[in-house]
Design a protein around this motif. Sequence first.
Motif, PDB file in Angstrom:
ATOM      1  N   ILE A  44     114.466  28.552  30.048  1.00 31.11           N
ATOM      2  CA  ILE A  44     113.014  28.485  29.878  1.00 31.11           C
ATOM      3  C   ILE A  44     112.629  27.753  28.592  1.00 31.11           C
ATOM      4  O   ILE A  44     111.583  27.105  28.520  1.00 31.11           O
ATOM      5  CB  ILE A  44     112.397  29.904  29.903  1.00 31.11           C
ATOM      6  N   VAL A  45     113.487  27.845  27.574  1.00 38.90           N
ATOM      7  CA  VAL A  45     113.174  27.155  26.322  1.00 38.90           C
ATOM      8  C   VAL A  45     113.484  25.662  26.391  1.00 38.90           C
ATOM      9  O   VAL A  45     113.073  24.911  25.497  1.00 38.90           O
ATOM     10  CB  VAL A  45     113.930  27.778  25.126  1.00 38.90           C
ATOM     11  N   ASP A  51     108.714  20.392  21.779  1.00 42.43           N
ATOM     12  CA  ASP A  51     107.584  20.893  20.989  1.00 42.43           C
ATOM     13  C   ASP A  51     108.069  21.795  19.858  1.00 42.43           C
ATOM     14  O   ASP A  51     107.573  21.708  18.717  1.00 42.43           O
ATOM     15  CB  ASP A  51     106.632  21.685  21.888  1.00 42.43           C
ATOM     16  N   ALA A  52     109.025  22.682  20.148  1.00 41.51           N
ATOM     17  CA  ALA A  52     109.539  23.592  19.123  1.00 41.51           C
ATOM     18  C   ALA A  52     110.251  22.815  18.022  1.00 41.51           C
ATOM     19  O   ALA A  52     110.121  23.132  16.830  1.00 41.51           O
ATOM     20  CB  ALA A  52     110.491  24.600  19.760  1.00 41.51           C
ATOM     21  N   GLN A  53     110.999  21.794  18.418  1.00 41.71           N
ATOM     22  CA  GLN A  53     111.725  20.981  17.434  1.00 41.71           C
ATOM     23  C   GLN A  53     110.749  20.300  16.480  1.00 41.71           C
ATOM     24  O   GLN A  53     110.958  20.292  15.254  1.00 41.71           O
ATOM     25  CB  GLN A  53     112.572  19.933  18.156  1.00 41.71           C
ATOM     26  N   TRP A 180     104.717  26.673  23.038  1.00 37.96           N
ATOM     27  CA  TRP A 180     106.138  26.922  23.234  1.00 37.96           C
ATOM     28  C   TRP A 180     106.504  28.359  22.857  1.00 37.96           C
ATOM     29  O   TRP A 180     107.483  28.906  23.380  1.00 37.96           O
ATOM     30  CB  TRP A 180     106.977  25.945  22.412  1.00 37.96           C
ATOM     31  N   HIS A 181     105.721  28.995  21.992  1.00 40.68           N
ATOM     32  CA  HIS A 181     106.004  30.370  21.574  1.00 40.68           C
ATOM     33  C   HIS A 181     106.049  31.324  22.769  1.00 40.68           C
ATOM     34  O   HIS A 181     106.841  32.269  22.795  1.00 40.68           O
ATOM     35  CB  HIS A 181     104.935  30.853  20.580  1.00 40.68           C
ATOM     36  N   TRP A 182     105.217  31.070  23.774  1.00 41.43           N
ATOM     37  CA  TRP A 182     105.127  31.979  24.906  1.00 41.43           C
ATOM     38  C   TRP A 182     106.340  31.906  25.830  1.00 41.43           C
ATOM     39  O   TRP A 182     106.516  32.789  26.683  1.00 41.43           O
ATOM     40  CB  TRP A 182     103.842  31.728  25.681  1.00 41.43           C
ATOM     41  N   CYS A 183     107.169  30.901  25.664  1.00 42.25           N
ATOM     42  CA  CYS A 183     108.417  30.846  26.438  1.00 42.25           C
ATOM     43  C   CYS A 183     109.350  31.989  26.043  1.00 42.25           C
ATOM     44  O   CYS A 183     110.254  32.349  26.797  1.00 42.25           O
ATOM     45  CB  CYS A 183     109.113  29.499  26.235  1.00 42.25           C
ATOM     46  N   LEU A 184     109.149  32.538  24.865  1.00 45.30           N
ATOM     47  CA  LEU A 184     109.907  33.702  24.414  1.00 45.30           C
ATOM     48  C   LEU A 184     109.058  34.978  24.510  1.00 45.30           C
ATOM     49  O   LEU A 184     109.552  36.027  24.922  1.00 45.30           O
ATOM     50  CB  LEU A 184     110.380  33.485  22.978  1.00 45.30           C
TER      51      LEU A 184
END
Length: 489
Positions: A44-45, A51-53, A180-184
């Motif tokens: 999922i990440v 985006d997270a990078q 991207w935070h919501w992927c976790l």
Amino acid sequence: MSDSALPVRTSGTSQATPRPARSKWLALVIIALAQLTVVLDGTIVNVALPDAQAALGMSDSDRSWVVTLYALAFGSLLLLGGRIADYWGRKRSFIVGMAGFALASGIGGLATTGGMLLAARGAQGVFAALLAPAALAMLNVTFPKGPDRAKAFAVYGTIAGGGAAIGLVLGGVLTEYFSWHWCLLVNVPIAIVAIAMAIPILTESKADGDTRYDVPGALLVTLGLGSIVYGFSRASLGWDRLDTIGFLALGVALLVVFVLVEGRVSNPLLPLRVVANRVRGGAYITSLLVGAALLGGLLYLTLYFQIVLKFTPLHSGLSSLPMTASIIAGATIVSRILPKVGPRILMTIGPVFAAGGLFWLSHLTVENEYFVQILPGQILLGLGLAMVFVPMQNVALSGIEARDSGVGSAAVTATQQIGGSIGTAVFTAIYSSAVAAYVIANPSQNPLPSLVSGYSSVFMAASITVLCAAPIAFILVNVKRRAFAGSQR
């Protein structure tokens, strides 16, 4: 009849009382939800990584470690997690594992630095190593035999194969419309629901007799697997580097010592009887190879969508949907014909289909011709995975003593996760080498052709990897159709 064709043995374990049919299927829902959560987080990440990078200022190396670290912690600790589930209690381990997984996910979702995200991903892997074997062990003892067992394992196998692809779609939706935070963070409400259902519905079961932990075995296998995966990860900087060779050699040596120790101690972490069985051994090797190709290959398909084709996260996730659909459709068909044809044929043909799909994807170009270059490969890959995953989970636990359900479940999950860790690390090295070679041979200011060359090399390597599973399954998974069908009645 070999023990591989027998239903689960119930000696030497404290079993729950027989549950009503409705309760049994509700338990399957809870177990399936847990399995989906664990598998989702393997991919999922992936969609959120670009985006997270950028948001956390991570390097390309750190980016790959977001995937590798989760699979490394997960895979290297699974055997210990399986034994804890057997001895401490499978329901208890399930609840604690799910709660810890949710906590780690929350920390990762709120990460403000790359180091914080990596630490959270490692913690997710640790708790997943407790959760996953507990879930599969409960499935094993809840459905010990009969046609319901085949149906339950078909559901579980579908999630094991399709969950990774579903993770790509869900990751795209969450990244596109939220962040991207919501992927976790999405794991937190899922875990709350699963725990709330598990407390009243699931019943406890655990092994009787000697429940001393094999501490030397746990240390040896954890350090050995970790050293091997880390050695492969260093290979992206060069196969002839001293640290690459050193960590690989150290890992192999530690695993050899682990096997010797397990054959001598009275209460081993991994009883050799679990893996020495020819049929189960074939399932474990198949799981290792397919895991390497699946988890390692899907990462680069996502990068191709977003970096080369400039797809949005949502578009990237939706572009992976045909593979998910073909897995689900294939699993429905496979679950019906499995008792008639047996697992051997399916687990032999499946890798061929999957390899064909990956080979098709190896012919990617910079231009976006999705329906020609990508869609056929996704469909072939999905059908192949369905043919492998639906019977593989069942075969890997056939004939195993209920006392060893946790560690047996851990072994099959560990092979897939360790395969994914090694696959990601090795494919990263292949990708880096291919990109560098292309740049030297074709100097250009446009970097996209070199990236595509790297992705194509990865898919070709993944195709060869999964194809190796076909002869292994044909030779080792020699369960007769009548014997397998008999175990389902």
